[in-house]
Structures are given as C-alpha cells and as structure tokens.
Design a protein around this motif. Structure first.
Motif, mmCIF file in Angstrom:
data_model
loop_
_atom_site.group_PDB
_atom_site.id
_atom_site.type_symbol
_atom_site.label_atom_id
_atom_site.label_comp_id
_atom_site.label_asym_id
_atom_site.label_seq_id
_atom_site.Cartn_x
_atom_site.Cartn_y
_atom_site.Cartn_z
ATOM 1 N N VAL A 250 0.790 -1.283 -0.016
ATOM 2 C CA VAL A 250 -0.060 0.203 -0.178
ATOM 3 C C VAL A 250 -0.185 1.297 -0.073
ATOM 4 O O VAL A 250 1.102 1.554 1.022
ATOM 5 C CB VAL A 250 -0.716 -0.272 1.085
ATOM 6 C CG1 VAL A 250 -1.854 1.091 0.820
ATOM 7 C CG2 VAL A 250 -2.007 -1.301 1.485
ATOM 8 N N CYS A 251 1.312 1.108 -1.410
ATOM 9 C CA CYS A 251 1.985 2.975 -1.307
ATOM 10 C C CYS A 251 0.752 3.933 -1.080
ATOM 11 O O CYS A 251 0.764 4.908 -0.828
ATOM 12 C CB CYS A 251 2.683 3.136 -2.809
ATOM 13 S SG CYS A 251 3.673 4.052 -3.190
ATOM 14 N N GLY A 252 -0.173 3.791 -1.785
ATOM 15 C CA GLY A 252 -1.919 4.537 -1.331
ATOM 16 C C GLY A 252 -1.708 6.002 -1.222
ATOM 17 O O GLY A 252 -2.007 6.426 -0.190
ATOM 18 N N SER A 255 -5.152 7.481 -0.887
ATOM 19 C CA SER A 255 -5.969 6.851 0.426
ATOM 20 C C SER A 255 -5.583 8.312 1.511
ATOM 21 O O SER A 255 -6.180 8.212 2.355
ATOM 22 C CB SER A 255 -5.493 5.818 0.671
ATOM 23 O OG SER A 255 -5.828 5.412 -0.164
ATOM 24 N N GLN A 256 -4.718 9.149 0.928
ATOM 25 C CA GLN A 256 -4.014 9.813 2.851
ATOM 26 C C GLN A 256 -4.464 11.288 2.078
ATOM 27 O O GLN A 256 -4.712 12.148 2.716
ATOM 28 C CB GLN A 256 -2.890 10.278 2.562
ATOM 29 C CG GLN A 256 -1.492 8.796 2.735
ATOM 30 C CD GLN A 256 -0.544 9.087 2.700
ATOM 31 O OE1 GLN A 256 -0.007 9.419 2.094
ATOM 32 N NE2 GLN A 256 -0.044 8.855 4.355
ATOM 33 N N GLY A 280 1.661 -0.978 4.460
ATOM 34 C CA GLY A 280 1.736 -0.263 3.969
ATOM 35 C C GLY A 280 3.242 0.184 4.385
ATOM 36 O O GLY A 280 3.676 -0.027 4.708
ATOM 37 N N THR B 268 -7.869 2.996 6.404
ATOM 38 C CA THR B 268 -6.750 2.605 5.436
ATOM 39 C C THR B 268 -5.300 3.218 4.869
ATOM 40 O O THR B 268 -4.293 2.736 4.831
ATOM 41 C CB THR B 268 -7.188 2.053 4.759
ATOM 42 O OG1 THR B 268 -7.942 2.682 2.992
ATOM 43 C CG2 THR B 268 -8.284 0.457 4.830
ATOM 44 N N PHE B 269 -5.830 4.923 5.176
ATOM 45 C CA PHE B 269 -4.445 5.470 4.831
ATOM 46 C C PHE B 269 -3.588 5.357 6.483
ATOM 47 O O PHE B 269 -2.623 5.427 6.301
ATOM 48 C CB PHE B 269 -5.163 6.979 4.494
ATOM 49 C CG PHE B 269 -5.040 7.229 6.080
ATOM 50 C CD1 PHE B 269 -6.885 7.116 6.395
ATOM 51 C CD2 PHE B 269 -4.694 8.164 7.240
ATOM 52 C CE1 PHE B 269 -7.448 8.169 8.130
ATOM 53 C CE2 PHE B 269 -5.479 8.506 8.281
ATOM 54 C CZ PHE B 269 -6.591 8.123 8.755
ATOM 55 N N LEU B 271 -2.407 2.288 7.280
ATOM 56 C CA LEU B 271 -1.265 2.158 6.944
ATOM 57 C C LEU B 271 -0.286 2.154 6.244
ATOM 58 O O LEU B 271 0.642 1.570 6.717
ATOM 59 C CB LEU B 271 -1.827 0.977 5.789
ATOM 60 C CG LEU B 271 -3.285 -0.063 6.073
ATOM 61 C CD1 LEU B 271 -4.093 -0.962 5.013
ATOM 62 C CD2 LEU B 271 -3.319 -1.559 7.469
ATOM 63 N N VAL B 272 -0.575 3.571 5.037
ATOM 64 C CA VAL B 272 0.778 4.002 4.796
ATOM 65 C C VAL B 272 1.927 4.615 5.634
ATOM 66 O O VAL B 272 2.188 4.727 6.614
ATOM 67 C CB VAL B 272 0.603 4.843 3.603
ATOM 68 C CG1 VAL B 272 1.352 5.734 2.977
ATOM 69 C CG2 VAL B 272 -0.316 4.242 2.642
ATOM 70 N N ARG B 275 3.076 2.319 8.742
ATOM 71 C CA ARG B 275 3.961 1.146 8.011
ATOM 72 C C ARG B 275 2.915 0.272 8.899
ATOM 73 O O ARG B 275 3.690 -0.451 9.532
ATOM 74 C CB ARG B 275 5.651 1.468 8.004
ATOM 75 C CG ARG B 275 5.909 2.839 7.196
ATOM 76 C CD ARG B 275 5.445 3.828 7.960
ATOM 77 N NE ARG B 275 6.962 4.381 8.198
ATOM 78 C CZ ARG B 275 7.536 5.855 8.968
ATOM 79 N NH1 ARG B 275 6.394 5.675 9.523
ATOM 80 N NH2 ARG B 275 8.678 5.834 9.910
ATOM 81 N N ILE B 276 2.003 -0.239 7.963
ATOM 82 C CA ILE B 276 1.362 -1.128 9.322
ATOM 83 C C ILE B 276 1.378 -2.387 8.484
ATOM 84 O O ILE B 276 1.305 -2.215 7.174
ATOM 85 C CB ILE B 276 -0.447 -0.396 9.649
ATOM 86 C CG1 ILE B 276 -0.439 0.719 10.688
ATOM 87 C CG2 ILE B 276 -0.943 -1.713 10.276
ATOM 88 C CD1 ILE B 276 -1.706 0.888 11.119
#
Lengths: 342, 342
Positions: A250-252, A255-256, A280, B268-269, B271-272, B275-276
C-alpha cells in the motif's frame, strides 16, 4: 550583501478537501544570495521542483503525520534539484548540484542540509533526481523488492501505473520476469504503458464498469502482487482477485488525501480467506538501500532497459496548476516544474 | 449388522444473512455401527462437538472458499472428539479417542480420516481437543507467534477476547511479557478477562461510544499488535491507534459471515502513515507447528500458567441454539456441545 527578486509559491491557508490553485499564491519576494556565516547553510538556485501527492498531506493542520505541515504564508517545501550559489557548509561547494528538500521559489537558503545529496550533471537528466532517481523511484524500488517479495513469474498489478512511482514498479517487475498489468486514467496513458513502458497489458479504469470483473479478465488465475497507488474501489476489487498468499503493497498516496475514505474497503474478509499480506510502507524506512537503488536503476537506464516519462511544467507560475493536476490525473508521467534549466 | 437410532443436526438449506435455529433441524436417523470392509473408515460415537464461527461460511453455496459448503439434508460437519466403536483402518483401534472432522450426530462413519488425530483421556479434559488444544487454540498460537511477530513489552490488543481464540491469545501474550488489553461484549466477560484470564485491562465495547478514544485510553502510546477477531468498526478504530510498524493479524471470523462488510474499513490511510502490516491467516497453513503447539500449551496448562473457559451445551438438541448464539456473543468462552460424556 546581494539581494535579488525571488518569485515564490506560497500556501495561503490550510486546505480542506481537494487542493485548488486558489489555495496557493505566486508572489514576488526577495532573497539574499549569501549564506549567513555560522549557519552551515547553502543558498541555492532551484532548477527542478517535484510535484508529489504526499504534499497534500502537508497542507492540513495536523501534527500527527510522519512529516510536519506546511506553514501558510511561507514558500511551499518539496523535493527539488538545485545549484549551489553560496555555501557556509564544508560538504558543499559553489557550483555543486544538489537534490533534496528545497523551497518552491527561485532561490532558497537551505539550513537543514541533511536531506541533500550531491548529484552530477551527466547523461542522466538533472530532473530525474526528483523522479526516477529520487523519492518516487526509490518508493517503487523499496516497495517492489522489500514489501512485495516478488518471484519470477508472479502476476503483478499496478494502479496509477503511468505515474511517477507506478511506471518504475511495472518496469522493475518486467525485468524480474513477472507478468505485469497496469491501470491508468486515459487512453493515451494506456497506450504509453503498452507501447513505451513494456507492460503486458493495461486498461483505462474510467472505461470499466466493474473493476472486479476487469481484473478477473486480466488475471484469470489471480494476482500475486498488487502495488496499490490509489486505494478505494480499486483496492477492494484487487482484494477479491488476489491469489492465496498474495501481497498488497500500500503506497496509496491517494488514500491519504482525506482523513477517512468515505467509500471504505468492504472486502477485508478476503484477507483471511486468501491469507493476504497487506502492508503500508514509506520509502524513508529503507534509506540504507538508497545507494544500491541509484546504482541499479542508473545502470538499467543507461543500458536502455528502463525509461522514465516526465511531464514538465515550465516556470514557477505554473507550479500550482501542475500540483493540482496530480489529483485529477492531468499529468502524464512524473510531474516536474522547471524553474530554470541552469 | 447392528443398526441403531442416530440423532442428527441437519442443515435445511443454504443460509442468507445471520444463521437462525430454523436453518437447522434435529432429526432421528439411523446408523450402522460397523465400518464397511475396505472402506478404511471408522464408526465413532461422538462425545464433544465444536461450534465455530467459520462454519457459517460453509452454510452458503460458495465453492470458492478454502473449504467446501455443507450439503443441505446431511448432518453438519465439524470438529469433534469421539470414541472409536469400529475400525476398518489399521491406524485406529476400537476404544481409541480421536479428534478431527466428524458429524453433528450421535454416531458417524468417518471415511476421510486424514483430519483425525488420536488423543488420550487423561488430566486434560477431552473437550479441550476442540478448543484449547484444537483448531481455536492453534489459531491463537500460530496467529500470535507466526503472524504478530511479538516482542517482550509489546502492547497487544485482542478483540472477542474471552472467545475460543482470544482467551488464549491474551494469555500467550502475557506469558510473552506483553501488556494485554481485551474487548468483549458483556460485563461478565470483562470481569473474567481481568480476574481469571490475567489480562491487564479489558472493556465492554457495547458500553463505549467511540472506540477510537476508548483504545487511546488503554493504549496512550499506541498498539504494537492487534489480534483482530471481529473486523468492522473495531478494526477501523485499531488502525488509528496502531504504532508505527504495528502488526494486525486478521483472524476475523466475523468478517467472513457475509460477503461484503457493508460498513467498510475507512482508515486504510493509516496503513501507509504507520507502515502497518495487516495479514490474514488460517491455522491450516501452519500445521507443521501443531505438535509443538500441543506440547507447549499442554505444559502451560498442566503448570497452571493458562486456563481455558468453556461454555458447554448439553445434548445434540441444543446444538443449533449453541451455534446461533456464537453470533450474538451468547457464549462465555469456547462453545462446545456435549453429545455424550463417554
């Protein structure tokens, strides 16, 4: 002490929702071209500035992120390539080219020099040091090799595949012997993925009505690796199409952009069924690999094994629109602002 | 050939939504007490049957899961402890006790004996072989040690913490030197977590209005490990409270009950940012560790270092309500059905 005019791009206020050009202002400031004695700093002339999605996160008033917010009223901070005009730091000399954190302005006094690395003006374009050989390229490299655990023959899906990160992920995956499919948001980008970047397949997600069946079509046996640059509905569709023991990096960045993903991810049950690892990551956790990355990717580039697409906006006054364009996918390839060629 | 009456619990149809007692029928069938020659099978008398949330997944007509669906009209299949009455298999003798897949009925002819293991009637209760020393216990063991990557001093959060899996996760985490907080759905369960199972803290999630701030209260410095048995809103709240490089083991039986989690995961943001690593798992991927698990956990039990709470329903006719009760948290501890004590 020489004082010159200094065009700057300034954040006007903390931003709520999607950023617009109105959130920024291009103004005429001044700069001193001498690094204060004892400051350990550098005065640089900025050449290339990087437009990166993560910067959206710094436009909100939130001190809990991994990087502090911008200060409204000040020039925006970001990655750039610059030339040293004056140095109070023994590690840097006048005429050096440097890459690292600088300001969105013509001239910047950089006192926190930890992020700076010297770069050479050679057969590799200077602008690549904020792209292929900068943070986005390193994100692709660290994410693919360290998070995705790739194996030869793996089926790899990359979203935002023609972007600053995605285009390198896809090419590294091809060099690793993987089957690679990319998604992008226009016909032109899809053509570039297939014709220039060597993806096995690519599709325009805007033309698809059901992403789950789209992915089924391209991955009838499932996905081993999903390199996620977008989150949301695409992540949800990918989860349903992962193979057992698949990996999702998840570079995502997308989403941020807001605090909560209002749409949400609904297929987390697939994590259990398929024993998926979803992780992530930030490139900054892998900086010990940076020298190896630069060497490896530079060699690939010199040997013609990879290419890198850039979208260069000319002039600081076009920086706000270039940045805002990231969020509607206006850019084709890595978005850079050229402040000055030399 | 001796034929006897055989009470059975039968699935009536494929189930949509939450299972109810009406989806099952207790009927009087017959059984032959002799294993057919050449079948390699066993006739067993069932003693203890296990009610497990994953069984909900087998009540729908879906062949894409990791385990095939039940057949309506047949006795439900599940983990159990049984006594061998007749054997056509050289590996099992009359009088042996076995644990593994059997039927929800008094007597079962088991022809697929791969899942069976012999167990001893000794100081460890026979019923524990579908709980502490069975699939739920092994899920806790494999998930905690192999997926969570625990370190001494880690802050561990367990949801559904008094359940079949959660209660062992918490106790293993305490033995590992972790700080452990559990959530459960009643005052009684919370008391058990704190008074009997040795959790550092526990809370009743039904009494909390904002799970994110609840978790902040119990984990002011954040969560290293979240052992997720529930998914949904609790997972979302946990994501916001994870530490950098936190691990989420998704055991998540509850997430599997319906195809899509209508509420969705919105954070889910995180996660990044943090870094989960979030990883789904099934105990069946770790069966090479099963012997070590049985030895380790049996020793802990014998030494009084762990206990195991069971909720035993007496009689096959109470099996449907015991199973259905899992989904409203009626059970206190591992839900077992006692068909016969001997």
């Amino acid at each position: 002490m020489e004082v010159v005019k200094n065009k700057q791009v300034v954040l006007k206020w903390f931003v709520v929702g999607a950023p617009t050009e109105k959130d920024m202002e291009v103004r005429e400031g001044t700069a001193q071209l001498k690094a204060p004695e004892g400051s350990g700093g550098l005065v640089v002339k900025n050449l290339y500035l990087s437009c990166d999605p993560y910067m959206r996160g710094r436009m909100r008033e939130d001190y809990s992120s991994y990087i502090p917010p911008f200060q409204p009223g000040n020039a925006i901070e970001g990655f750039g390539v610059a030339k040293v005009l004056d140095s109070d730091n023994p590690n840097f000399s006048v005429g050096d080219y440097v890459a690292g954190f600088t300001g969105w302005e013509e001239y910047t006094l950089i006192t926190r020099t930890e992020s700076l690395r010297k770069v050479k003006k050679n057969d590799i374009p200077l602008s690549f040091h904020v792209g292929l050989l900068g943070m986005p390229g390193f994100t692709a490299y660290a994410g693919f090799y360290e998070v995705c655990a790739p194996k030869k023959g793996d089926a790899v899906f990359v979203s935002a595949a023609s972007g600053a990160v995605g285009q390198l992920v896809g090419q590294l995956a091809k060099l690793h012997g993987c089957y690679v499919v990319g998604s992008a948001g226009s016909k032109q980008k899809v053509q570039l993925l297939k014709d220039k970047l060597g993806f096995d397949e690519a599709f325009n997600y805007k033309e698809e009505t059901d992403l789950t069946t789209t992915l089924q079509r391209y991955f009838p046996d499932g996905i081993d690796i999903y390199f996620d640059n977008v989150g949301g509905a695409m992540l949800d569709a990918a989860l349903l199409n992962m193979k057992v023991h698949g990996r999702v990096a998840v570079c995502g960045m997308v989403s941020q952009h807001s605090y909560t993903d209002s749409e949400g991810i609904h297929n987390t049950f697939a994590l259990v069924r398929k024993r998926i690892r979803m992780e992530g990551f930030l490139q900054s956790d892998y900086l010990h690999l940076f020298p190896k990355f630069v060497e490896t990717v530079s060699n690939h580039y010199r040997e013609g094994k990879i290419i890198y697409l850039e979208d260069i906006a000319e002039g600081l006054e076009n920086a706000p629109s270039a940045f805002v364009g990231l969020f509607s996918g206006k850019n084709v390839g890595k978005q850079v602002v050229c402040v000055s060629k030399e």
